[in-house]
Each structure stands twice: as C-alpha cells, then as structure tokens.
Design an enzyme around this catalytic site. Structure first.
Site, PDB file in Angstrom:
ATOM      1  N   LYS A  22       6.126  -8.853  28.064  1.00 62.03           N
ATOM      2  CA  LYS A  22       6.473  -7.629  28.807  1.00 62.03           C
ATOM      3  C   LYS A  22       5.390  -7.277  29.821  1.00 62.03           C
ATOM      4  CE  LYS A  22       5.422  -3.457  26.941  1.00 62.03           C
ATOM      5  NZ  LYS A  22       4.701  -2.441  27.695  1.00 62.03           N
ATOM      6  N   ASN A  23       4.134  -7.267  29.366  1.00 64.55           N
ATOM      7  CA  ASN A  23       3.081  -6.764  30.251  1.00 64.55           C
ATOM      8  C   ASN A  23       2.714  -7.731  31.368  1.00 64.55           C
ATOM      9  OD1 ASN A  23       3.078  -4.356  28.970  1.00 64.55           O
ATOM     10  ND2 ASN A  23       1.268  -4.746  27.710  1.00 64.55           N
ATOM     11  N   CYS A 120      -0.280  10.356  28.440  1.00 64.11           N
ATOM     12  CA  CYS A 120       0.514   9.454  27.620  1.00 64.11           C
ATOM     13  C   CYS A 120       0.131   9.706  26.173  1.00 64.11           C
ATOM     14  CB  CYS A 120       0.155   8.044  28.083  1.00 64.11           C
ATOM     15  SG  CYS A 120       0.577   6.714  27.014  1.00 64.11           S
ATOM     16  N   ARG A 125      -5.341   8.313  29.917  1.00 66.86           N
ATOM     17  CA  ARG A 125      -5.014   7.193  30.796  1.00 66.86           C
ATOM     18  C   ARG A 125      -5.057   7.553  32.283  1.00 66.86           C
ATOM     19  NH1 ARG A 125      -0.203   3.680  28.361  1.00 66.86           N
ATOM     20  NH2 ARG A 125      -1.299   2.002  29.431  1.00 66.86           N
ATOM     21  N   ASP A 310      -3.267  -3.269  21.310  1.00 63.59           N
ATOM     22  CA  ASP A 310      -1.807  -3.259  21.109  1.00 63.59           C
ATOM     23  C   ASP A 310      -1.399  -3.863  19.761  1.00 63.59           C
ATOM     24  OD1 ASP A 310      -1.452  -2.038  23.526  1.00 63.59           O
ATOM     25  OD2 ASP A 310      -0.874  -3.854  24.607  1.00 63.59           O
ATOM     26  N   ARG A 402      11.606  -0.577  24.304  1.00 61.50           N
ATOM     27  CA  ARG A 402      10.814  -0.768  25.521  1.00 61.50           C
ATOM     28  C   ARG A 402      10.109  -2.113  25.510  1.00 61.50           C
ATOM     29  NH1 ARG A 402       6.634   3.522  26.897  1.00 61.50           N
ATOM     30  NH2 ARG A 402       6.358   1.856  28.382  1.00 61.50           N
TER      31      ARG A 402
HETATM   32  C1  EPZ Z   1      -2.586  -2.211  29.630  1.00 63.53           C
HETATM   33  O1  EPZ Z   1      -2.652  -0.820  29.901  1.00 63.53           O
HETATM   34  C2  EPZ Z   1      -1.344  -2.431  28.801  1.00 63.53           C
HETATM   35  N1  EPZ Z   1      -0.173  -1.982  29.543  1.00 63.53           N
HETATM   36  C3  EPZ Z   1      -1.452  -1.666  27.492  1.00 63.53           C
HETATM   37  O2  EPZ Z   1      -0.316  -1.956  26.705  1.00 63.53           O
HETATM   38  C4  EPZ Z   1      -2.714  -2.117  26.765  1.00 63.53           C
HETATM   39  O3  EPZ Z   1      -2.876  -1.349  25.609  1.00 63.53           O
HETATM   40  C5  EPZ Z   1      -3.936  -1.961  27.660  1.00 63.53           C
HETATM   41  O4  EPZ Z   1      -3.724  -2.662  28.919  1.00 63.53           O
HETATM   42  C6  EPZ Z   1      -5.217  -2.504  27.051  1.00 63.53           C
HETATM   43  O5  EPZ Z   1      -5.046  -3.856  26.723  1.00 63.53           O
HETATM   44  C7  EPZ Z   1       0.371  -2.749  30.446  1.00 63.53           C
HETATM   45  O6  EPZ Z   1      -0.084  -3.847  30.740  1.00 63.53           O
HETATM   46  C8  EPZ Z   1       1.596  -2.229  31.097  1.00 63.53           C
HETATM   47  P1  EPZ Z   1      -6.476  -0.262  30.787  1.00 63.53           P
HETATM   48  P2  EPZ Z   1      -3.628  -0.266  31.027  1.00 63.53           P
HETATM   49  O7  EPZ Z   1      -6.482   0.132  32.213  1.00 63.53           O
HETATM   50  O8  EPZ Z   1      -3.724  -1.249  32.112  1.00 63.53           O
HETATM   51  C9  EPZ Z   1      -9.141   3.738  30.831  1.00 63.53           C
HETATM   52  C10 EPZ Z   1       1.709  -1.469  25.564  1.00 63.53           C
HETATM   53  O9  EPZ Z   1       1.955  -0.929  24.458  1.00 63.53           O
HETATM   54  N2  EPZ Z   1      -8.882   3.825  32.285  1.00 63.53           N
HETATM   55  O10 EPZ Z   1      -7.091  -1.570  30.416  1.00 63.53           O
HETATM   56  O11 EPZ Z   1      -3.198   1.114  31.337  1.00 63.53           O
HETATM   57  C11 EPZ Z   1      -7.887   3.944  29.991  1.00 63.53           C
HETATM   58  O12 EPZ Z   1      -7.595   5.317  29.839  1.00 63.53           O
HETATM   59  C12 EPZ Z   1       0.635  -0.886  26.475  1.00 63.53           C
HETATM   60  O13 EPZ Z   1       2.307  -2.459  25.997  1.00 63.53           O
HETATM   61  C13 EPZ Z   1      -9.525   4.801  33.034  1.00 63.53           C
HETATM   62  O14 EPZ Z   1     -10.290   5.610  32.514  1.00 63.53           O
HETATM   63  O15 EPZ Z   1      -4.998  -0.211  30.204  1.00 63.53           O
HETATM   64  C14 EPZ Z   1      -8.253   3.227  28.717  1.00 63.53           C
HETATM   65  O16 EPZ Z   1      -9.016   4.076  27.913  1.00 63.53           O
HETATM   66  C15 EPZ Z   1       0.057   0.385  25.909  1.00 63.53           C
HETATM   67  N3  EPZ Z   1      -9.276   4.840  34.368  1.00 63.53           N
HETATM   68  C16 EPZ Z   1      -9.110   2.061  29.196  1.00 63.53           C
HETATM   69  O17 EPZ Z   1      -9.535   2.418  30.512  1.00 63.53           O
HETATM   70  C17 EPZ Z   1      -8.447   3.961  34.999  1.00 63.53           C
HETATM   71  O18 EPZ Z   1      -8.258   4.063  36.221  1.00 63.53           O
HETATM   72  C18 EPZ Z   1      -8.400   0.711  29.292  1.00 63.53           C
HETATM   73  O19 EPZ Z   1      -7.156   0.886  29.943  1.00 63.53           O
HETATM   74  C19 EPZ Z   1      -7.815   2.965  34.234  1.00 63.53           C
HETATM   75  C20 EPZ Z   1      -8.053   2.898  32.854  1.00 63.53           C
END
Ligand code: EPZ
Length: 429
Positions: A22-23, A120, A125, A310, A402
């Site tokens: 999916k991702n 979320c 996020r 995840d 989803r």
């Molecule tokens: C991706 O989310 C995945 N989603 C998530 O899967 C997954 O849990 C996550 O990566 C970590 O592996 C998709 O790929 C669609 P991050 P993403 O940016 O990209 C903080 C699922 O269930 N952050 O690596 O949003 C953030 O809040 C989903 O399939 C900022 O502070 O994750 C988090 O604490 C859930 N500012 C950390 O970084 C930003 O601009 C890592 O988030 C971006 C992120």
C-alpha cells in the site's frame, strides 16, 4: 458499518499470498503526475487508500484505469495534461498521503493549492519537513485557511537538504519534486524504507537520475521530462509481518508467498527469539509454532531497518499471551498505543507510561467486542482475537479495508474462523 467476527482457537495451516505494498502503491500513483505518458503499475493492491488516491488524481486530470492484467491487478494512470492543481480538504483528509501530490503538481505545473492533512489518531504528524524541503527547492509557499499555496513559475532548483530526523513522507516528497528540478539535489539523512527504494527505482525507469537508492544519501540530477513506465509494486512488508505475527499467535504453520523476508528481518528475529520457527524461502517465509508458549521479548520501533512502527500493535498483541513481561517502546509516533485499552478488553495486562508499554503475558485472552482507531491497531485486535477464547468482534472495519486486501479470505483459507458481518451503517459505536 461492517464488522469482523472471529472465533478464536483455530490453528493456522496453509499459504497466504502477499499483495503489493500500500505505502509504495500510493506514492507510485502520485508519480504519474510527473509525466504525460502512461504509468502502468502491476501487482497493485486493491484497497480503500488506493481508491481514495485514484479519486483525487482523477480530479487533477489523471485517467485512472483499474484492470486485471496477466499477472493480477494493475492500474494504468495517464495524465496527458494536469487540468487542476487543487487538492481539496475533503479528499486529503480521507488519506494523509494525498498530500504528496503537492510536490509533483509544483514540479509539473509550477503551482498548486493542496489542503494540509491535519492531525491523526497516531500523532500530530506535522508536514513541516515536507514544506521546508519544497522551499529549499525554490517553491514559494504560503499557508492560508488550511491550505498550502505553492508557486514555482520558473520551475524548481536543485538544493542540498539535510533532514533533521528521518521522515518517510518528506524523503519521498522531496524526491518526487526534485526529479524535474534544474540541477542537482542531495537529500541527506533520507529514510531508507523499501517503499522509498521502490519509488526511486520506478522514477529511474521513467528517466529520472537518482543515485544512492536504499541509502541515507540520495543524489538526484534533475531531468527535463520523464516518460511512461511499467513497474511492479514491491510486496507489502507490513502485510507480510502481520500474517507472520498472526501465525505465531495462533500456532500452526503458515507459508507467506510472493513476498520478501528480508524486508521484515528485524521482526523475524524477534519472532524467533520469542520461540516460533522461521524458515526463509525463495519467495517469502514460513512461520511455525507447535504447542509451546512464546517467551516475552522487548522491542523498540525505529526507522528501517529497525522494527517497523507499523508492526508494533501486532507484536504487542502477540506479547499479550507470552510468558513474562515485554517492554515495547514506540519512538516514531507519539500516540501510537490506542490499541492498548482494546487489547485490555480481551484480558491483556498492559501498562503504558509515556512512550513505553509493559505487557505482562496472560495465560488466556477472552473474546469481546472491540473497536479500533487506526489500520494497524485494528489488525492487532484481529490477531488477538485469533487466539482468544470465544468470539471477538472488531468494529470499524473500514480501517482494515484501508490497508489489508481480502483479510478475512486470506486468514480463513488457513483455517481461521473469521467472517465479515455486513452492517447497516449505524451499528458500530
Ligand atoms: C509513513 O508515514 C507511513 N505512511 C506510515 O504508515 C508509517 O508508520 C511511517 O511512514 C513510519 O514508517 C505512508 O507511507 C503513507 P514519517 P509518514 O514522515 O511518512 C514526524 C500506515 O499505517 N514528522 O516517517 O507520515 C512524524 O510526526 C501508516 O500505513 C514531522 O515531525 O511518516 C513522525 O513522528 C501509518 N514533520 C515521524 O516524523 C514532518 O514534516 C516519522 O514520520 C514529517 C514527519
């Protein structure tokens, strides 16, 4: 709303074919905005999230055709022209990753108006790293009334960007924008999740010049245009890991096929440490547990190749019946323990303090109605339900839909007593 009902206690025996990730799929779909030629994605999962993104992309002028190809489900996306650069709140709210159309829209059309995704259930996020990266590439960005207004009328320009911490979404977003920028972009402290490698490989096959794929430093030399491609989506490592945990929880022997065990090595090490047998095969992995109770082991989530956030909820479900106390630390998201009170409804003994959960294994869980707040939390309740005595009903199945394709079909093919109960829309709360 539909519910999933599980009668616990059945051991699992059989084979589960893993779907496309999916991702990965949703980022690859967004990449179709970068070219006027068709992008054909094979091994596509059919999920609510890919449907949402398809809806948004159609609004932007992309023709999206889902069909059965010679190797299974595929999607062809074709954007001869981007007719709108506006991604409204209603569509972005339904799926956060829709926000990733911002970079490709700026790169292709020079401007975009995209809704901010908002918070979320697993954490705040924010998208500050995404916006900083786009600004570094020369986009002019204003925020008004919940929307990002972006302008880069003369195109984006390569830059050196060092992320202050690892972000999957920001790395992908910067890459999607930089491939068509003038000059060279270097992304440092980039995320190394397999889905990022998949996106980079697809973009390179479209004519992009990305070096350092699967490492923390990506060097992207911008090109003037990208062409169409046929690309096979990598297997879903979270689905693979989820069924691996389900097999360890229920006992029996399950062969996971059409996947890659190296994507979940950290999880497999933990499953083995807990006492289940793991055997690698050429297209996946076999998980086996006969009789003996599992041992408690500790885990801490981390960016890839660390233990995936995840898979944290699923592993916690596994630990609820292990012998001893397991400490589970969540370091990626600040609020990802929403499954704990629901696991407790099944009889689990879990104490949360900040980012740490202490799980004291119990001899047995008992089925109960439960409800989930996000995709991975829902599936942890299914896993717990597989081993609980009696019937567990999981409400809010739309979360599962989803991200897990034909979940009840795949598990019942291995002997799980699991079925979907169709609802009339107001029976879930
Ligand atoms: C991706 O989310 C995945 N989603 C998530 O899967 C997954 O849990 C996550 O990566 C970590 O592996 C998709 O790929 C669609 P991050 P993403 O940016 O990209 C903080 C699922 O269930 N952050 O690596 O949003 C953030 O809040 C989903 O399939 C900022 O502070 O994750 C988090 O604490 C859930 N500012 C950390 O970084 C930003 O601009 C890592 O988030 C971006 C992120």
């Amino acid at each position: 709303m539909d519910r999933i009902a599980i009668s616990g206690g059945a051991r699992l025996h059989g084979e589960i074919p893993i779907s496309g990730a999916k991702n990965s799929a949703i980022k690859l779909m967004a990449a179709s905005l970068l070219t006027d030629e068709p992008v054909r994605l094979t091994n596509m999962p059919r999920l609510a999230d890919t449907r949402f993104l398809g809806m948004l992309l159609r609004r932007l002028g992309v023709e999206v055709v889902e069909r059965d190809g010679p190797d299974g489900p595929e999607t062809v996306l074709h954007a001869p022209e981007v007719t709108s650069a506006f991604a409204p709140y209603d569509l972005v709210r339904q799926m956060r990753a829709s926000f990733n159309v911002l970079g490709p829209l700026i790169a292709r059309t020079g401007h975009a108006k995209v809704s901010l995704p908002g918070g979320c259930t697993i954490g705040a996020r924010p998208v500050d790293l995404h916006l900083d990266a786009l600004r570094a590439l020369g986009a002019h960005i204003d925020l008004h009334e919940g929307y990002v207004y972006a302008q880069a009328p003369r195109g984006l320009t390569g830059a050196e960007i060092e992320f202050p911490f690892v972000s999957v979404g920001a790395t992908e977003h910067a890459m999607l924008a930089a491939v068509l920028a003038h000059g060279v972009t270097v992304l440092k402290n980039a995320a190394c999740e397999p889905e990022i490698g998949d996106l980079a490989n697809c973009l390179n096959a479209m004519g992009a010049r990305i070096e350092g794929v699967d490492t923390a430093t990506l060097t992207i030399t911008g090109v003037a245009r990208l062409k169409g491609v046929t690309h096979s989506v990598i297997p879903d490592r979270i689905e693979t890991g989820t069924y691996a945990v389900a097999a360890a929880m229920a006992g029996g022997e399950v062969r996971l096929t059409r996947t890659r065990s190296d994507f979940i090595q950290t999880l497999l090490d933990k499953i083995e440490e807990a006492g289940a047998d793991v055997a690698h095969t050429n297209d996946g992995v076999i998980i086996k547990r006969n009789g003996a109770r599992l041992r408690a082991v500790d885990v801490e989530t981390d960016p890839f190749p660390g233990f995936a956030t995840d898979l944290q909820a699923q592993f916690m479900a596994l630990m609820t019946m292990a012998d001893g106390e397991s400490v589970i630390r969540e370091t990626v998201f600040e609020n990802r323990f929403m499954h704990v009170p629901e696991l407790a409804r099944l009889g689990a003994d879990i104490a949360v303090s900040g980012r740490e959960a202490r799980v004291r294994g119990v001899e047995r869980l008992e089925g109960a109605p439960v409800m989930a707040t996000d995709l991975r939390a829902s599936v942890s309740l299914v896993i717990a339900g597989l081993a609980a005595r009696g019937e567990t009903t999981v409400n809010r199945v739309y979360h599962l839909d989803r991200g897990f394709e034909r979940l009840e079909e795949k598990l019942s093919a291995c002997g799980a007593q699991i079925r979907r109960i169709k609802g009339d829309g107001d029976d879930e709360e």
